[in-house]
Scaffold this motif. Structure first.
Motif, mmCIF file in Angstrom:
data_model
loop_
_atom_site.group_PDB
_atom_site.id
_atom_site.type_symbol
_atom_site.label_atom_id
_atom_site.label_comp_id
_atom_site.label_asym_id
_atom_site.label_seq_id
_atom_site.Cartn_x
_atom_site.Cartn_y
_atom_site.Cartn_z
ATOM 1 N N SER A 45 0.831 -1.210 0.000
ATOM 2 C CA SER A 45 0.000 0.000 0.000
ATOM 3 C C SER A 45 0.863 1.256 0.000
ATOM 4 O O SER A 45 0.557 2.227 -0.692
ATOM 5 C CB SER A 45 -0.928 0.009 1.214
ATOM 6 O OG SER A 45 -1.783 -1.092 1.181
ATOM 7 N N ALA A 46 1.931 1.242 0.792
ATOM 8 C CA ALA A 46 2.825 2.399 0.839
ATOM 9 C C ALA A 46 3.502 2.612 -0.512
ATOM 10 O O ALA A 46 3.647 3.744 -0.977
ATOM 11 C CB ALA A 46 3.867 2.219 1.931
ATOM 12 N N ALA A 53 1.293 9.535 -5.232
ATOM 13 C CA ALA A 53 1.624 10.881 -4.744
ATOM 14 C C ALA A 53 2.727 11.504 -5.587
ATOM 15 O O ALA A 53 2.716 12.714 -5.842
ATOM 16 C CB ALA A 53 2.046 10.814 -3.277
ATOM 17 N N ARG A 54 3.683 10.685 -6.039
ATOM 18 C CA ARG A 54 4.757 11.207 -6.880
ATOM 19 C C ARG A 54 4.220 11.688 -8.230
ATOM 20 O O ARG A 54 4.629 12.731 -8.740
ATOM 21 C CB ARG A 54 5.830 10.145 -7.067
ATOM 22 C CG ARG A 54 7.182 10.735 -7.359
ATOM 23 C CD ARG A 54 8.249 9.721 -7.317
ATOM 24 N NE ARG A 54 8.005 8.751 -8.386
ATOM 25 C CZ ARG A 54 8.583 7.580 -8.483
ATOM 26 N NH1 ARG A 54 9.423 7.202 -7.547
ATOM 27 N NH2 ARG A 54 8.317 6.765 -9.471
ATOM 28 N N LEU A 139 6.909 15.375 1.556
ATOM 29 C CA LEU A 139 5.455 15.185 1.657
ATOM 30 C C LEU A 139 5.006 13.907 0.970
ATOM 31 O O LEU A 139 4.096 13.221 1.440
ATOM 32 C CB LEU A 139 4.722 16.386 1.060
ATOM 33 C CG LEU A 139 4.679 17.646 1.906
ATOM 34 C CD1 LEU A 139 3.991 18.764 1.156
ATOM 35 C CD2 LEU A 139 3.975 17.392 3.213
ATOM 36 N N VAL A 140 5.653 13.583 -0.143
ATOM 37 C CA VAL A 140 5.325 12.335 -0.838
ATOM 38 C C VAL A 140 5.642 11.148 0.060
ATOM 39 O O VAL A 140 4.830 10.226 0.212
ATOM 40 C CB VAL A 140 6.088 12.251 -2.175
ATOM 41 C CG1 VAL A 140 5.982 10.864 -2.787
ATOM 42 C CG2 VAL A 140 5.577 13.297 -3.145
ATOM 43 N N TRP A 141 6.814 11.166 0.686
ATOM 44 C CA TRP A 141 7.184 10.063 1.585
ATOM 45 C C TRP A 141 6.280 10.028 2.822
ATOM 46 O O TRP A 141 5.905 8.950 3.290
ATOM 47 C CB TRP A 141 8.650 10.179 2.002
ATOM 48 C CG TRP A 141 9.556 9.625 0.965
ATOM 49 C CD1 TRP A 141 10.338 10.310 0.099
ATOM 50 C CD2 TRP A 141 9.750 8.239 0.662
ATOM 51 N NE1 TRP A 141 11.012 9.452 -0.720
ATOM 52 C CE2 TRP A 141 10.674 8.169 -0.396
ATOM 53 C CE3 TRP A 141 9.240 7.057 1.174
ATOM 54 C CZ2 TRP A 141 11.095 6.962 -0.947
ATOM 55 C CZ3 TRP A 141 9.657 5.859 0.632
ATOM 56 C CH2 TRP A 141 10.571 5.817 -0.421
ATOM 57 N N PHE A 147 -0.041 6.179 4.663
ATOM 58 C CA PHE A 147 -0.942 5.242 3.991
ATOM 59 C C PHE A 147 -0.565 3.801 4.329
ATOM 60 O O PHE A 147 -1.437 2.970 4.622
ATOM 61 C CB PHE A 147 -0.883 5.480 2.481
ATOM 62 C CG PHE A 147 -2.082 4.989 1.750
ATOM 63 C CD1 PHE A 147 -3.217 5.760 1.649
ATOM 64 C CD2 PHE A 147 -2.086 3.728 1.163
ATOM 65 C CE1 PHE A 147 -4.339 5.304 0.975
ATOM 66 C CE2 PHE A 147 -3.199 3.259 0.495
ATOM 67 C CZ PHE A 147 -4.325 4.047 0.395
ATOM 68 N N GLY A 148 0.731 3.491 4.295
ATOM 69 C CA GLY A 148 1.183 2.139 4.629
ATOM 70 C C GLY A 148 0.905 1.772 6.075
ATOM 71 O O GLY A 148 0.497 0.643 6.379
#
Length: 194
Positions: A45-46, A53-54, A139-141, A147-148
């Protein structure tokens, strides 16, 4: 002194019932799902969320542009708003020069300490309205990790709720088996049927 028999549900013995075997297998499956399945689902999921997100951040970088604008004056009657870092922002009128030489103005949020004449960086969309800066790598990470983590926690909660449901059903069956066994044994023990 207390004697403890380990793994009694896995060994053959006259006291073991079918509900005990089901419960033993359920515990094994739950342990595997919690130790392997939930983290694997969280990692997948992550990874998916990171890719999404990227790509959204890349689209934002293409659609938005940053300009260096001069603060003309503060917009009247607008209350301050707090940003994530705790910094207060005010609406102000800003002016910048386009690459073709034309001058444009818009209302943008600027830090509270900004005075007229100061230069600020403003992100704009295609219509010239202020928009937030595109998401950066941190922010993407952060989105991917959140999420993960939520996916892992959700999977673990689902597995534990399933285990609780199986244990309740197994307990109900065990009590029914005990009732049937007692119905067969009780007349011999108490001599009521004699």
């Amino acid at each position: 002194m207390r004697t403890r028999v380990r793994n009694w549900r896995w060994r053959r013995n006259p006291l073991r019932r079918r509900s005990d075997v089901v419960e033993a297998w359920t515990v094994l499956v739950v342990a595997v799902l919690l130790c392997v399945g939930a983290p694997a689902l969280g990692a997948l999921s992550a990874w998916w969320a990171h890719d999404q997100a990227r790509s959204v951040a890349a689209e934002q970088r293409q659609e938005r542009r940053q300009v260096r604008a001069e603060v003309i004056g503060r917009a009247a009657g607008t209350p301050p708003s707090a940003q994530a870092g705790g910094e207060y922002l005010y609406r102000a009128t800003v002016r910048w020069t386009e690459p073709d030489g034309s001058s444009r103005t818009t209302t943008a949020r600027v830090p509270a300490a900004t005075r007229p004449g100061a230069a600020v960086d403003v992100w704009l969309d295609a219509r010239g309205h202020q928009v937030p800066a595109p998401a950066d790598d941190s922010l993407v990470w952060l989105h991917a990790v959140a999420f993960g983590t939520c996916a892992t926690a959700g999977a673990a909660v689902t597995v534990l709720l399933g285990h609780t449901a199986v244990r309740r059903v197994a307990l109900r069956h065990r009590m029914a088996e005990w009732d049937r066994a007692w119905a067969r044994t009780e007349p011999q023990w108490t001599h009521r049927g004699a």
